[in-house]
Design a protein around this motif. Structure first.
Motif, PDB file in Angstrom:
ATOM      1  N   TRP A  36       0.799  -1.221   0.000  1.00 46.62           N
ATOM      2  CA  TRP A  36       0.000   0.000   0.000  1.00 46.62           C
ATOM      3  C   TRP A  36       0.828   1.265   0.000  1.00 46.62           C
ATOM      4  CZ3 TRP A  36      -1.351   3.611   4.024  1.00 46.62           C
ATOM      5  CH2 TRP A  36      -0.619   3.461   5.190  1.00 46.62           C
ATOM      6  N   ALA A  46      -9.031   5.316   5.823  1.00 44.32           N
ATOM      7  CA  ALA A  46      -9.102   4.265   6.841  1.00 44.32           C
ATOM      8  C   ALA A  46      -9.430   4.864   8.201  1.00 44.32           C
ATOM      9  CB  ALA A  46      -7.798   3.481   6.888  1.00 44.32           C
ATOM     10  N   ALA A  62      -3.878  -2.419   0.126  1.00 40.97           N
ATOM     11  CA  ALA A  62      -5.081  -1.633   0.409  1.00 40.97           C
ATOM     12  C   ALA A  62      -5.446  -0.832  -0.830  1.00 40.97           C
ATOM     13  CB  ALA A  62      -4.843  -0.701   1.592  1.00 40.97           C
TER      14      ALA A  62
END
Length: 94
Positions: A36, A46, A62
Protein backbone atom coordinates in the motif's frame (compact mmCIF):
# COMPACT_ATOMS: atom_id res chain seq x y z
CA UNK A 1 -4.34 -6.86 5.54
CA UNK A 2 -1.64 -9.44 5.85
CA UNK A 3 1.55 -8.49 7.70
CA UNK A 4 -0.24 -6.14 10.13
CA UNK A 5 -2.37 -9.07 11.31
CA UNK A 6 0.66 -10.40 13.21
CA UNK A 7 0.37 -7.39 15.56
CA UNK A 8 -3.10 -8.69 16.48
CA UNK A 9 -1.80 -12.16 17.34
CA UNK A 10 -2.70 -13.86 14.05
CA UNK A 11 -0.13 -16.53 13.28
CA UNK A 12 0.71 -17.46 9.71
CA UNK A 13 -0.25 -14.06 8.28
CA UNK A 14 0.38 -13.63 4.56
CA UNK A 15 3.62 -11.64 4.41
CA UNK A 16 3.08 -10.01 1.00
CA UNK A 17 -0.57 -9.96 -0.10
CA UNK A 18 -1.86 -8.67 -3.40
CA UNK A 19 -5.44 -7.38 -3.60
CA UNK A 20 -7.50 -7.32 -6.81
CA UNK A 21 -11.08 -6.12 -7.31
CA UNK A 22 -13.10 -7.51 -10.20
CA UNK A 23 -16.48 -6.40 -11.54
CA UNK A 24 -18.99 -9.22 -11.89
CA UNK A 25 -18.41 -11.11 -15.13
CA UNK A 26 -15.19 -9.26 -16.03
CA UNK A 27 -11.92 -11.18 -16.14
CA UNK A 28 -9.50 -8.25 -15.92
CA UNK A 29 -9.05 -6.56 -12.55
CA UNK A 30 -10.75 -3.21 -12.02
CA UNK A 31 -8.10 -2.27 -9.42
CA UNK A 32 -5.05 -3.95 -7.88
CA UNK A 33 -2.56 -3.23 -5.12
CA UNK A 34 0.56 -4.89 -3.79
CA UNK A 35 2.18 -2.95 -0.91
CA UNK A 36 0.00 0.00 0.00
CA UNK A 37 3.02 2.33 0.23
CA UNK A 38 1.84 4.53 3.12
CA UNK A 39 -0.53 6.36 0.75
CA UNK A 40 -1.90 9.46 2.51
CA UNK A 41 -5.35 9.19 0.92
CA UNK A 42 -5.72 5.52 1.93
CA UNK A 43 -4.49 6.29 5.47
CA UNK A 44 -6.97 9.19 5.87
CA UNK A 45 -9.89 7.15 4.46
CA UNK A 46 -9.10 4.26 6.84
CA UNK A 47 -9.07 6.63 9.81
CA UNK A 48 -12.37 8.22 8.73
CA UNK A 49 -14.20 4.86 8.70
CA UNK A 50 -12.53 3.39 11.80
CA UNK A 51 -10.41 0.76 10.06
CA UNK A 52 -7.27 -0.33 11.88
CA UNK A 53 -4.17 1.56 10.86
CA UNK A 54 -1.60 -0.09 8.62
CA UNK A 55 2.03 0.36 9.51
CA UNK A 56 3.97 2.80 7.28
CA UNK A 57 6.06 0.82 4.81
CA UNK A 58 4.26 -2.46 5.51
CA UNK A 59 3.62 -4.91 2.69
CA UNK A 60 -0.14 -4.86 3.35
CA UNK A 61 -2.38 -4.32 0.33
CA UNK A 62 -5.08 -1.63 0.41
CA UNK A 63 -7.23 0.09 -2.20
CA UNK A 64 -9.45 3.14 -2.31
CA UNK A 65 -11.66 2.78 -5.34
CA UNK A 66 -14.95 4.28 -6.50
CA UNK A 67 -17.37 1.59 -7.65
CA UNK A 68 -20.74 1.98 -9.31
CA UNK A 69 -23.75 -0.17 -8.47
CA UNK A 70 -23.21 -3.85 -9.17
CA UNK A 71 -21.50 -6.98 -7.93
CA UNK A 72 -17.76 -7.11 -7.28
CA UNK A 73 -15.26 -9.69 -6.07
CA UNK A 74 -12.21 -8.94 -3.93
CA UNK A 75 -9.43 -11.48 -4.37
CA UNK A 76 -6.32 -11.79 -2.19
CA UNK A 77 -3.32 -13.77 -3.32
CA UNK A 78 0.25 -14.02 -2.14
CA UNK A 79 2.96 -12.32 -4.15
CA UNK A 80 5.34 -14.93 -5.59
CA UNK A 81 2.72 -17.63 -4.87
CA UNK A 82 3.19 -17.31 -1.10
CA UNK A 83 0.42 -18.49 1.22
CA UNK A 84 -0.95 -17.40 4.57
CA UNK A 85 -3.84 -15.81 6.41
CA UNK A 86 -5.31 -12.53 5.13
CA UNK A 87 -8.25 -10.35 6.06
CA UNK A 88 -10.39 -8.42 3.55
CA UNK A 89 -12.53 -5.57 4.83
CA UNK A 90 -14.80 -3.35 2.75
CA UNK A 91 -15.91 0.09 3.94
CA UNK A 92 -18.09 2.78 2.47
CA UNK A 93 -16.13 6.01 2.64
CA UNK A 94 -18.21 9.17 3.02
Amino acid sequence: GGPTLAAFGVSGALTDPQLCVFANGVTSARATNNDWGNDTIVREAAAAVGAFALQPGSRDAALLVTLGPGAYTAQVSGANNSTGVALVEVYEVP
